[in-house]
Write an enzyme that holds these catalytic residues in place. Structure first.
Site, PDB file in Angstrom:
ATOM      1  N   GLU B  55       0.812  -1.207   0.000  1.00 18.09           N
ATOM      2  CA  GLU B  55       0.000   0.000   0.000  1.00 18.09           C
ATOM      3  C   GLU B  55       0.850   1.263   0.000  1.00 18.09           C
ATOM      4  OE1 GLU B  55      -0.313  -2.604   1.933  1.00 18.09           O
ATOM      5  OE2 GLU B  55      -2.184  -3.482   1.208  1.00 18.09           O
ATOM      6  N   PHE B  81      -6.302  -2.004   5.699  1.00 17.14           N
ATOM      7  CA  PHE B  81      -5.101  -2.297   4.917  1.00 17.14           C
ATOM      8  C   PHE B  81      -4.543  -1.046   4.250  1.00 17.14           C
ATOM      9  CE2 PHE B  81      -7.325  -6.588   4.591  1.00 17.14           C
ATOM     10  CZ  PHE B  81      -6.886  -6.924   5.846  1.00 17.14           C
ATOM     11  N   TYR B  83      -3.505   1.352   6.156  1.00 16.69           N
ATOM     12  CA  TYR B  83      -2.611   1.959   7.149  1.00 16.69           C
ATOM     13  C   TYR B  83      -1.132   1.954   6.753  1.00 16.69           C
ATOM     14  CZ  TYR B  83      -6.850   1.743  10.032  1.00 16.69           C
ATOM     15  OH  TYR B  83      -8.125   1.879  10.502  1.00 16.69           O
ATOM     16  N   HIS B 124     -11.198  -5.782   8.900  1.00 19.70           N
ATOM     17  CA  HIS B 124     -12.004  -5.619   7.689  1.00 19.70           C
ATOM     18  C   HIS B 124     -13.208  -4.701   7.926  1.00 19.70           C
ATOM     19  CE1 HIS B 124      -9.738  -9.220   6.508  1.00 19.70           C
ATOM     20  NE2 HIS B 124     -10.049  -8.948   5.275  1.00 19.70           N
TER      21      HIS B 124
HETATM   22  C1  LIG Z   1      -1.641  -5.025   4.391  1.00 18.10           C
HETATM   23  C2  LIG Z   1      -2.655  -5.850   3.703  1.00 18.10           C
HETATM   24  N1  LIG Z   1      -3.058  -5.502   2.460  1.00 18.10           N
HETATM   25  C3  LIG Z   1      -4.034  -6.212   1.842  1.00 18.10           C
HETATM   26  C4  LIG Z   1      -4.600  -7.283   2.450  1.00 18.10           C
HETATM   27  C5  LIG Z   1      -5.736  -8.032   1.767  1.00 18.10           C
HETATM   28  N2  LIG Z   1      -5.321  -9.379   1.376  1.00 18.10           N
HETATM   29  C6  LIG Z   1      -5.557 -10.439   2.165  1.00 18.10           C
HETATM   30  S1  LIG Z   1      -4.857 -11.812   1.585  1.00 18.10           S
HETATM   31  C7  LIG Z   1      -4.216 -11.037   0.261  1.00 18.10           C
HETATM   32  C8  LIG Z   1      -3.345 -11.809  -0.688  1.00 18.10           C
HETATM   33  C9  LIG Z   1      -2.185 -12.423   0.006  1.00 18.10           C
HETATM   34  O1  LIG Z   1      -1.407 -13.153  -0.862  1.00 18.10           O
HETATM   35  P1  LIG Z   1      -0.124 -13.932  -0.367  1.00 18.10           P
HETATM   36  O2  LIG Z   1       0.724 -13.064   0.480  1.00 18.10           O
HETATM   37  O3  LIG Z   1       0.491 -14.522  -1.571  1.00 18.10           O
HETATM   38  O4  LIG Z   1      -0.680 -15.051   0.595  1.00 18.10           O
HETATM   39  P2  LIG Z   1      -1.724 -16.220   0.284  1.00 18.10           P
HETATM   40  O5  LIG Z   1      -3.093 -15.681   0.552  1.00 18.10           O
HETATM   41  O6  LIG Z   1      -1.547 -16.625  -1.125  1.00 18.10           O
HETATM   42  O7  LIG Z   1      -1.378 -17.276   1.250  1.00 18.10           O
HETATM   43  C10 LIG Z   1      -4.577  -9.691   0.275  1.00 18.10           C
HETATM   44  C11 LIG Z   1      -4.216  -8.720  -0.770  1.00 18.10           C
HETATM   45  C12 LIG Z   1      -4.141  -7.613   3.739  1.00 18.10           C
HETATM   46  N3  LIG Z   1      -4.635  -8.667   4.402  1.00 18.10           N
HETATM   47  N4  LIG Z   1      -3.179  -6.889   4.335  1.00 18.10           N
END
Ligand SMILES: Cc1ncc(C[n+]2csc(CCOP(=O)(O)OP(=O)(O)O)c2C)c(N)n1
Lengths: 378, 322
Positions: B55, B81, B83, B124
């Protein structure tokens, strides 16, 4: 054009940098091998420890069943959401098994299975996802940090905890889990840098499951592998087949041993695949095709191990049946326990905001109390 | 509302080639709420870009893009998210015009789905508007209707200043009819609207709490209260004129929002009313807000969010004597 040929870079302009500015010349051993490390199906499998592998197998089977059960619970509305680790069980289980009692695990929201394999009560592990409380357990009791929802933010915590333990002279290693997407966050970079500068006893395990929700790895990073990122911070990077539990266990064990001996942090990239959608709220057909998923299903972590162990006579029909029965029993208990309505007291909203409740919270608590009483009477 | 927001970006992109949409999962997936659905297909991945997952990087890059003449529209996936991007937001986005003595304005729109009531797990459901509103240099707007979702987003993208555009996620799926051909009802950023006229007290609200207030106003008729409902639509700037005019008419006011009460937007609004309309007030101005606690887990959120009953109980306390 080499550096020497650049205008203004002629020899007469150059002076030898003072010694402290010289780059480290020992970067080569930090680089990951170009191919993910594998054990199953290679000659290295000859040295497998039968007892450890049978344990891994039983845990894998239980883990697969746990994933299925948790997904079923979302369909029944018992869980608000469940991020499945089907296909990634080898990483989850190995992460739990390589730690000693006193070590700490720092999981992300996807890693309920690792937490359960480490010994956390499955119902407590699902509390966050059910929606009754944010963290359903005392992290100190299990030495499992709260399942972390904001991405990569648990990584600096792992570094700090490991560092503190070392300052206190305790033999503690922290193992932190993160996804491929999470490696793009600033917190990931800061954590790795701190860990390397402090030589903290931390192991970072990236589960590269191909996607961050819809975004494929190619749009996430231009690095040759995620393991390569380690070198820039001054720690070794290791690449491992994340579906090969023998390989993941070995690479993690080496890193944990190294950290314990004062050798500092390691970054491990486990190459695996997310077989199911990101969560039940996600439509994976929008961003990937069936062929890719099917190809990965043919490289299934449970089957890989089962094949190797049966071929080597380390596992027989009875052993397989036993593992499956234990998994079924776990699932049945989990189902029953999750079907019981959680009993919640709304007044708990005001507890644990501060060590001592403030006047303002007491006022708001009285207001809610009055509302609840009125509701009861009507 | 989701459809109106999507249409607003589409129309803005079609009209102005400098408008670029970017964020996590906004391309192929169309965003986790599908608000950017189809934009990448229509305008190409260069104008609707799936970014790496970072972000601070997203907003920081948007600053540079805006410095070079583009109009970035940035999506933060969820309230909590955003922040990691606060450093960029507060130190740069909010201050660039001022730091450069007007030489370098930043026309960035930051879309943030916010608020609770959708059964989301932790991180959320935050109502983060007070953080934004407390930062000079940012506009903060939040639509509560489908028309406003379209009109306000168009106005935000057209604004030469950075706008934090807060989308009440529990209104994304509101079934309200909407005619995309009808002209936008929004005269620009910074105008409140009287959504319901009434004579005995004013409810001042915005975003996700507007439908709750309208329902409370209906229910209050039975108790003999004729409530006026003002929808702020924009927290910064704050439309003093509309709010004060209403409070002067009714003499009584309640501010309703789901963000925490202490140092929440309501505190500022109440202070302004006391300053401007003290002599018109028949009772102290009261607030109905979320409790001063971290956002609760889904199973308990109904106790935290201001509901019709809590609003009515508070309205009853406006019968001020002594
Ligand atoms: C700081 C932040 N930004 C966005 C999100 C929203 N979000 C939750 S899971 C995700 C994807 C995560 O992908 P990855 O790190 O590859 O882990 P996976 O879910 O594939 O295990 C996102 C964008 C979040 N949880 N935290």
């Amino acid at each position: 054009m080499t550096v020497q040929e650049l205008p203004g870079a002629g020899a007469s302009h150059r002076s030898t940098p003072p010694p402290a500015w010289r780059p480290r010349t020992d970067a080569a051993p930090l680089l990951p091998d170009p191919e993910p490390y594998r054990v199953l199906g290679t000659p290295a499998a000859e040295k497998l420890d039968p007892e450890l592998m049978r344990r891994c197998y039983a845990e894998l089977v239980r883990g697969r069943r746990y994933n299925a059960q948790a997904t079923a619970l979302t369909r029944q509305g018992r869980l608000a959401v469940y991020p499945s680790t089907v296909g990634q069980e080898a990483c989850e289980i190995a992460a739990a098994l390589v730690l000693e009692e006193q070590d700490w695990l720092f999981p992300s929201y996807r890693d309920t299975l690792a937490a359960v394999a480490r010994g956390l009560d499955p119902v407590q592990a699902l509390t966050l996802l059910r929606g009754d409380w944010h963290t359903g357990y005392d992290p100190r009791e299990y030495r499992i940090a709260p399942l972390c929802t904001p991405l990569a933010t648990q990584l600096p915590h792992a570094v700090g905890l490991a560092h503190a333990a070392r300052l206190r002279g305790d033999d503690v290693v922290a193992l932190a889990l993160v996804g491929d997407g999470g490696t793009s966050e600033g917190d990931f970079h800061e954590a790795l840098n701190f860990a390397a500068v402090w030589q903290a006893p931390v192991v970072f395990l990236v589960q590269n499951n191909g996607f961050a929700i819809s975004v494929p790895l190619a749009k996430q990073t231009a690095a040759p592998t995620l393991a390569h990122k380690a070198v820039g911070y001054g720690m070794p990077g290791r690449l491992v087949d994340g579906n090969d539990i023998a390989a993941v266990h070995e690479v993690l064990s080496d890193a944990v041993r190294r950290a314990r001996a004062g050798g500092g942090p390691t970054l491990i990239e486990a190459v695996t695949y997310r077989i199911e959608a990101h969560t039940n709220a996600d439509d994976a057909t929008r961003y990937r095709g069936d062929a890719e998923v099917e190809a990965w299903k043919a490289h299934d972590p449970v089957e890989l191990l089962e094949r190797e162990l049966t071929a080597r006579g380390m596992l027989d029909e009875a052993g397989i049946r036993e593992a499956k029965e234990a998994a079924e029993a776990m699932a049945a208990t989990l189902r029953d326990r999750m079907n019981a309505e959680p009993v919640l007291d709304p007044m708990d909203l005001f507890e644990n905001v501060y060590a001592e409740q403030t006047g303002r919270l007491r006022e708001q608590a009285e207001m809610l109390r009055a509302e609840l009483d009125a509701e009861e009477q009507s | 509302m989701a459809q109106a927001l999507q249409r607003a970006m589409r129309d803005a992109m079609a009209q102005d080639p400098t408008v670029h949409v970017m964020g996590e999962d906004v391309g192929t997936l169309g965003g986790v709420f599908r608000i950017t659905d189809g934009l990448a297909k229509e305008f190409g991945e260069e104008r609707c870009t799936d970014t790496p997952l970072a972000e601070a990087g997203i907003l920081g890059a948007a600053v540079g893009m805006a410095m070079y003449g583009l109009r970035p529209v940035v999506e933060m996936q969820f309230d909590a998210f955003a922040y990691p991007a606060f450093e960029q937001l507060i130190s740069h986005v909010a201050k660039m015009r001022n730091r450069t003595r007007g030489a370098m304005p930043l026309p960035i729109t930051i879309r943030v789905p916010y608020g609770g009531g959708i059964g989301g797990v932790e991180h959320h459901s935050d109502s983060s508007e007070a953080y934004y509103a407390a930062t000079p240099g940012l506009h903060v707007v939040t639509p509560a209707t489908v028309e406003d979702a379209y009109g306000l987003l168009r106005a935000s993208i057209a604004s030469d200043d950075p706008v934090v555009f807060l989308e009440p996620k529990r209104l994304y799926w509101s079934k309200a009819q909407w005619d995309p051909a009808a002209p936008a009802a929004v005269p620009g950023i910074g105008k409140a609207l009287v959504r319901r006229t009434g004579a005995s007290a004013t409810l001042i609200t915005y975003g996700p709490s507007l439908p709750v207030c309208l329902e409370a106003a209906e229910a209050a008729r039975e108790e003999g209260w004729d409530l006026e409902v003002v929808d702020l639509r924009s927290l910064v700037p704050f439309d003093e004129e509309t709010v004060m005019a209403s409070v002067r008419r009714t003499g009584r006011a309640v501010v309703v929002h789901e963000a925490n009460g202490f140092a929440g937007p309501g505190a500022e609004i109440v202070a302004r009313i006391q300053e401007k309309c003290f002599h018109h007030l028949e009772a102290p101005v009261l607030r109905v807000t979320g409790f001063d606690i971290p956002y609760p887990p889904p199973m308990l959120e109904k106790h935290h969010l201001p509901g019709v009953d809590r609003i009515l109980d508070t309205v009853a306390r406006l019968q001020w004597e002594n």
